[in-house]
Design a protein around this motif. Sequence first.
Motif, PDB file in Angstrom:
ATOM      1  N   ILE A 185       0.375 -74.236 -13.440  1.00 32.00           N
ATOM      2  CA  ILE A 185      -0.995 -74.447 -12.973  1.00 32.00           C
ATOM      3  C   ILE A 185      -1.774 -73.137 -13.067  1.00 32.00           C
ATOM      4  CG2 ILE A 185      -2.430 -75.182 -11.042  1.00 32.00           C
ATOM      5  CD1 ILE A 185       0.029 -76.757 -10.003  1.00 32.00           C
ATOM      6  N   PHE A 186      -2.951 -73.220 -13.685  1.00 30.50           N
ATOM      7  CA  PHE A 186      -3.809 -72.058 -13.899  1.00 30.50           C
ATOM      8  C   PHE A 186      -5.252 -72.398 -13.534  1.00 30.50           C
ATOM      9  CE2 PHE A 186      -0.339 -71.843 -16.931  1.00 30.50           C
ATOM     10  CZ  PHE A 186       0.105 -70.535 -16.799  1.00 30.50           C
ATOM     11  N   GLU A 236       4.851 -67.207 -20.547  1.00 33.84           N
ATOM     12  CA  GLU A 236       6.103 -67.952 -20.719  1.00 33.84           C
ATOM     13  C   GLU A 236       6.006 -69.331 -20.055  1.00 33.84           C
ATOM     14  OE1 GLU A 236       9.874 -68.801 -22.104  1.00 33.84           O
ATOM     15  OE2 GLU A 236       8.498 -67.201 -22.676  1.00 33.84           O
ATOM     16  N   ALA A 237       5.418 -69.394 -18.863  1.00 38.42           N
ATOM     17  CA  ALA A 237       5.264 -70.678 -18.167  1.00 38.42           C
ATOM     18  C   ALA A 237       4.368 -71.625 -18.956  1.00 38.42           C
ATOM     19  CB  ALA A 237       4.710 -70.460 -16.761  1.00 38.42           C
ATOM     20  N   ALA A 238       3.265 -71.124 -19.492  1.00 41.17           N
ATOM     21  CA  ALA A 238       2.367 -71.974 -20.286  1.00 41.17           C
ATOM     22  C   ALA A 238       3.081 -72.511 -21.512  1.00 41.17           C
ATOM     23  CB  ALA A 238       1.121 -71.185 -20.692  1.00 41.17           C
ATOM     24  N   ASP A 253       6.347 -78.537 -19.252  1.00 47.77           N
ATOM     25  CA  ASP A 253       6.154 -79.895 -19.770  1.00 47.77           C
ATOM     26  C   ASP A 253       4.694 -80.308 -19.616  1.00 47.77           C
ATOM     27  OD1 ASP A 253       9.004 -80.374 -20.237  1.00 47.77           O
ATOM     28  OD2 ASP A 253       9.152 -80.392 -18.055  1.00 47.77           O
ATOM     29  N   THR A 254       4.070 -79.829 -18.545  1.00 47.09           N
ATOM     30  CA  THR A 254       2.677 -80.129 -18.250  1.00 47.09           C
ATOM     31  C   THR A 254       1.994 -78.857 -17.774  1.00 47.09           C
ATOM     32  OG1 THR A 254       3.237 -82.393 -17.573  1.00 47.09           O
ATOM     33  CG2 THR A 254       1.136 -81.517 -16.788  1.00 47.09           C
ATOM     34  N   VAL A 255       0.806 -78.588 -18.318  1.00 44.83           N
ATOM     35  CA  VAL A 255      -0.005 -77.463 -17.867  1.00 44.83           C
ATOM     36  C   VAL A 255      -1.321 -78.028 -17.335  1.00 44.83           C
ATOM     37  CG1 VAL A 255      -1.224 -75.346 -18.510  1.00 44.83           C
ATOM     38  CG2 VAL A 255       1.037 -75.843 -19.485  1.00 44.83           C
ATOM     39  N   ALA A 283      -3.378 -73.967 -27.704  1.00 48.81           N
ATOM     40  CA  ALA A 283      -2.416 -73.540 -28.723  1.00 48.81           C
ATOM     41  C   ALA A 283      -1.079 -73.120 -28.110  1.00 48.81           C
ATOM     42  CB  ALA A 283      -3.002 -72.389 -29.543  1.00 48.81           C
ATOM     43  N   GLU A 284      -1.075 -72.705 -26.859  1.00 42.47           N
ATOM     44  CA  GLU A 284       0.153 -72.264 -26.198  1.00 42.47           C
ATOM     45  C   GLU A 284       0.884 -73.380 -25.467  1.00 42.47           C
ATOM     46  OE1 GLU A 284       1.476 -69.475 -26.741  1.00 42.47           O
ATOM     47  OE2 GLU A 284      -0.211 -68.309 -27.486  1.00 42.47           O
ATOM     48  N   CYS A 285       0.205 -74.486 -25.179  1.00 38.68           N
ATOM     49  CA  CYS A 285       0.749 -75.532 -24.308  1.00 38.68           C
ATOM     50  C   CYS A 285       1.052 -76.806 -25.083  1.00 38.68           C
ATOM     51  CB  CYS A 285      -0.268 -75.885 -23.220  1.00 38.68           C
ATOM     52  SG  CYS A 285      -0.893 -74.491 -22.305  1.00 38.68           S
ATOM     53  N   SER A 286       2.151 -77.455 -24.720  1.00 39.73           N
ATOM     54  CA  SER A 286       2.444 -78.742 -25.347  1.00 39.73           C
ATOM     55  C   SER A 286       1.569 -79.853 -24.759  1.00 39.73           C
ATOM     56  CB  SER A 286       3.922 -79.095 -25.211  1.00 39.73           C
ATOM     57  OG  SER A 286       4.309 -79.158 -23.860  1.00 39.73           O
TER      58      SER A 286
END
Length: 169
Positions: A4-5, A22-24, A28-30, A47-50
């Motif tokens: 979470i950001f 690394e977390a992003a 599985d979910t951001v 671009a960093e997150c699935s």
Amino acid sequence: MIAIFADTHSGDGHELTGEALEAARTADTVIHAGDFTSVAALEAFRAECSRLFAVHGNADGAAVRERLPTARVVEAGGARFAVTHRREGGATGLAMFGRSRDADVVVSGHTHRPTVVDAGDAVLINPGSHAQPRGNRPGFAVLERDGDGLVGELRQPDGTVLETIDVRA
């Protein structure tokens, strides 16, 4: 894992470093509670997150607002998240926003101050800002499934734990 950001406030990138980056990349979910400030920052995050679920904030221009809703509900890790950038009425207003969406967790931003509040019906999480803390500690949050709920931490990008989080869905 759920990362979470909020409050990136960047003109050209995601501004993620260390454990926040690394977390992003591995979550599985951001979830992002708004104020990317630019399309470039939004696209760099994507671009960093699935799987990125975001809302726009008050500092986001028209191009970002066209791409993102003001509020949304996200189902992840067996919990229901209500996401907004800010809500009038402080913790009470956020709790009412969550209640109206049957949420287990309310994610917000705007203050740049990492906080966790148990509001009874829901846990209120403001991850702070990983990039522009404005006098506060930089922050983001991570949550993982644990039995019938979620557990996690508010962290600084260097991995320093600010607070633990326990959500019983």
